[in-house]
Design an enzyme around this catalytic site. Structure first.
Site, PDB file in Angstrom:
ATOM      1  N   TYR A 169       0.855  -1.188   0.000  1.00  0.00           N
ATOM      2  CA  TYR A 169       0.000   0.000   0.000  1.00  0.00           C
ATOM      3  C   TYR A 169       0.886   1.231   0.000  1.00  0.00           C
ATOM      4  O   TYR A 169       1.875   1.290   0.734  1.00  0.00           O
ATOM      5  CB  TYR A 169      -0.886   0.006   1.247  1.00  0.00           C
ATOM      6  CG  TYR A 169      -1.745   1.252   1.389  1.00  0.00           C
ATOM      7  CD1 TYR A 169      -2.802   1.499   0.512  1.00  0.00           C
ATOM      8  CD2 TYR A 169      -1.490   2.187   2.409  1.00  0.00           C
ATOM      9  CE1 TYR A 169      -3.584   2.639   0.645  1.00  0.00           C
ATOM     10  CE2 TYR A 169      -2.281   3.326   2.547  1.00  0.00           C
ATOM     11  CZ  TYR A 169      -3.327   3.546   1.661  1.00  0.00           C
ATOM     12  OH  TYR A 169      -4.105   4.673   1.788  1.00  0.00           O
ATOM     13  N   ASP A 264       9.225   2.658  -0.149  1.00  0.00           N
ATOM     14  CA  ASP A 264       8.194   3.377   0.591  1.00  0.00           C
ATOM     15  C   ASP A 264       8.289   2.924   2.045  1.00  0.00           C
ATOM     16  O   ASP A 264       7.852   1.839   2.408  1.00  0.00           O
ATOM     17  CB  ASP A 264       6.814   3.083  -0.004  1.00  0.00           C
ATOM     18  CG  ASP A 264       5.709   3.820   0.744  1.00  0.00           C
ATOM     19  OD1 ASP A 264       6.027   4.553   1.711  1.00  0.00           O
ATOM     20  OD2 ASP A 264       4.530   3.657   0.365  1.00  0.00           O
ATOM     21  N   LYS A 292       4.318   9.024   8.958  1.00  0.00           N
ATOM     22  CA  LYS A 292       3.971   8.460  10.273  1.00  0.00           C
ATOM     23  C   LYS A 292       4.936   8.906  11.383  1.00  0.00           C
ATOM     24  O   LYS A 292       4.763   9.982  11.938  1.00  0.00           O
ATOM     25  CB  LYS A 292       3.840   6.940  10.155  1.00  0.00           C
ATOM     26  CG  LYS A 292       2.690   6.584   9.188  1.00  0.00           C
ATOM     27  CD  LYS A 292       2.241   5.152   9.183  1.00  0.00           C
ATOM     28  CE  LYS A 292       0.955   5.024   8.385  1.00  0.00           C
ATOM     29  NZ  LYS A 292       1.069   4.316   7.132  1.00  0.00           N
TER      30      LYS A 292
HETATM   31  C1  LIG Z   1       0.511   4.876   5.779  1.00  0.00           C
HETATM   32  C2  LIG Z   1       1.239   4.628   4.527  1.00  0.00           C
HETATM   33  C3  LIG Z   1       1.110   5.467   3.406  1.00  0.00           C
HETATM   34  C4  LIG Z   1       0.141   6.602   3.360  1.00  0.00           C
HETATM   35  O1  LIG Z   1       0.414   7.580   4.302  1.00  0.00           O
HETATM   36  P1  LIG Z   1      -0.764   8.614   4.688  1.00  0.00           P
HETATM   37  O2  LIG Z   1      -0.097   9.526   5.660  1.00  0.00           O
HETATM   38  O3  LIG Z   1      -1.855   7.786   5.262  1.00  0.00           O
HETATM   39  O4  LIG Z   1      -1.168   9.295   3.442  1.00  0.00           O
HETATM   40  C5  LIG Z   1       1.893   5.210   2.301  1.00  0.00           C
HETATM   41  N1  LIG Z   1       2.753   4.189   2.273  1.00  0.00           N
HETATM   42  C6  LIG Z   1       2.902   3.352   3.324  1.00  0.00           C
HETATM   43  C7  LIG Z   1       3.893   2.250   3.248  1.00  0.00           C
HETATM   44  C8  LIG Z   1       2.133   3.539   4.477  1.00  0.00           C
HETATM   45  O5  LIG Z   1       2.276   2.692   5.495  1.00  0.00           O
END
Ligand SMILES: *Cc1c(COP(=O)(O)O)cnc(C)c1O
Length: 456
Positions: A169, A264, A292
């Site tokens: 994701y 990511d 995060k």
């Molecule tokens: C949480 C997350 C996102 C999205 O971040 P948001 O702050 O919710 O937009 C993208 N990539 C990864 C791997 C994530 O865990």
């Protein structure tokens, strides 16, 4: 399986089924009232879909307070929290150092849309602790960070196509809300309405941990692959720990084909240590995205990499990217305070050890009883799989039917004062605020709940 549990499975999600456990269901009267109101304001009553408890029982809990590893809901139920706002709260809720820094910075105003020293300070904490990130740009969310990194990769390489993996994701940017079509190497099909098929056509979706699929994709689209994006340790659809050899081969293939490798690390960045999953695999990505944890609970994202690539970003280069609230001083303050705590010697070692012991003892319990249950764990991230497979590495290996067991577990845990994310595909987090006693309590609750999940 107990008939009463069978009955639970066929129940409507909104209704709380007859309780099969010895614990009474917690009161959700106030949460239910707030939810009814919220539904008149927001689609599904929420501002992010998974919060709506569609995959578990009962009304979503409205949270009123958090402190350390504990949260309280509107009905004053108290829980040991393993969701941690989905990852940012590695120090737990309301950490005094974070709160005090935020409050002190707020006294001077909350946003200027002009540079502040705080941006330099947070950037320094990130860059000085990382051997391959030379320049960064702050955003306000992980989604934005990923969206910008993709645009940068396309701008830098002059190519269009992106490879992503089934089970990873990357936020809700159009070109990444795609799922695999049929066949091994295919263009994605959109996984959300409202995305033009032409966008999905620029994204190839491959299975994780499959080198042949990767080779085939590059053989077919060699000249047009701008980047491969992967969650170093995929942790948004189960915890799919990849083989080191595979990640290294991925790095090599990208280099050979002059495609960028984007890690990511919005979830793994600063969760597994200062260099995240990249250090875990001992691999150097071309671009990374963080989010995060670096915001300490406030909205911050970031993308970064080698200065040569980052030099393409406006105003230095031609790839446009910006944000009214990017680098917001209050958000920077939270990040600075949090990363300062994380940089103290032994922080990750202690946290990870505590989490690993917790996971090991859960696994020992389940294995001794022959429960079809595996605890996956890396650092302070963990995930429960209702499976006999000790090495789940791809999305396809997760049995959707097993999620019915998670529903029962989730409810039993809530009734015992333990809060997990409301979906069996989501991972849990141990924070530095979880004490040995908290973890002991949680363990006992999980043991009892597993006994109910697996009651014959
Ligand atoms: C949480 C997350 C996102 C999205 O971040 P948001 O702050 O919710 O937009 C993208 N990539 C990864 C791997 C994530 O865990």
């Amino acid at each position: 399986m107990l008939d009463s549990i069978k009955k639970i499975f066929s129940n409507n999600e909104e209704e709380l089924p007859v309780n099969s456990s010895s614990k009474p269901d917690i009161s959700r009267a106030k949460s239910a009232e707030l939810y009814e109101k919220a539904k008149t304001y927001f689609p599904g009553g929420v501002n992010s879909p998974v919060r709506a408890f569609k995959s578990v029982y009962g009304t979503p809990l409205f949270i009123s307070k958090g402190d350390g590893c504990t949260i309280w809901d509107a009905d004053d139920n108290q829980f040991i929290d393993f969701c941690g706002s989905w990852g940012p709260l590695i120090l737990g809720h309301n950490h005094p150092k974070v709160r005090e820094k935020v409050v002190s910075v707020m006294q001077n105003g909350m946003s200027f849309g002009a540079p502040t020293a705080l941006e330099n300070e947070l950037a320094e904490l990130i860059i000085k602790n990382n051997s391959f990130v030379e320049k960064i740009r702050f955003t306000s969310s992980g989604t934005e960070a990923v969206m910008s990194a993709i645009r940068l990769a396309r701008g830098f390489t002059g190519r269009n196509k992106i490879i992503k993996f089934e089970g990873c994701y990357h936020g809700h940017t159009d070109s990444l809300l795609v799922k695999a079509g049929s066949g091994l190497v295919t263009f994605g099909e959109t996984s959300s309405a409202g995305i033009p098929p032409a966008f999905a056509n620029e994204t190839l979706v491959l299975p994780l941990n499959d080198l042949n699929a990767l080779k085939e994709a590059f053989a077919s689209f060699k000249e047009d692959i701008a980047a491969v994006i992967i969650e170093g340790i995929p942790a948004n659809n189960g915890l799919l720990i990849q083989d080191k050899e595979y990640i290294h081969a991925l790095r090599e293939i990208c280099t050979e084909n002059k495609a960028l490798l984007i890690f990511d690390e919005v979830i793994t960045g600063f969760r597994l240590g200062f260099e995240g999953a990249a250090a875990y695999y001992d691999v150097v990505p071309d671009l990374v995205t963080y989010g995060k944890i670096i915001g300490g609970g406030l909205p911050v994202g970031m993308f970064g990499g080698k200065a040569e690539i980052m030099g393409m970003i406006s105003p230095d280069g031609g790839v446009y990217q910006g944000g009214t609230l990017s680098g917001n001083p209050v958000a920077m303050a939270a990040g600075i305070a949090q990363l300062t705590e994380l940089s103290k010697s032994g922080f990750y070692k202690d946290l990870n050890k505590k989490a690993e012991e917790f996971c090991e003892s859960l696994q020992r319990f389940a294995s001794a009883r022959n429960y079809q249950f595996k605890v996956f764990n890396v650092g302070s991230i963990f995930w429960f799989a209702f499976s006999d497979n000790p090495a789940i590495k791809t999305a396809a290996e997760i049995d959707p039917a097993s999620m019915e067991k998670y529903k029962v577990l989730h409810r039993e845990l809530l009734n015992r004062g333990i809060y997990f994310g409301p979906s069996g595909y989501e991972v849990g987090f141990v924070s530095s605020a979880h004490t040995k006693i908290d973890l002991e309590k949680a363990k006992r609750a999980i043991f009892d709940s597993l006994d109910i999940v697996f009651r014959k």
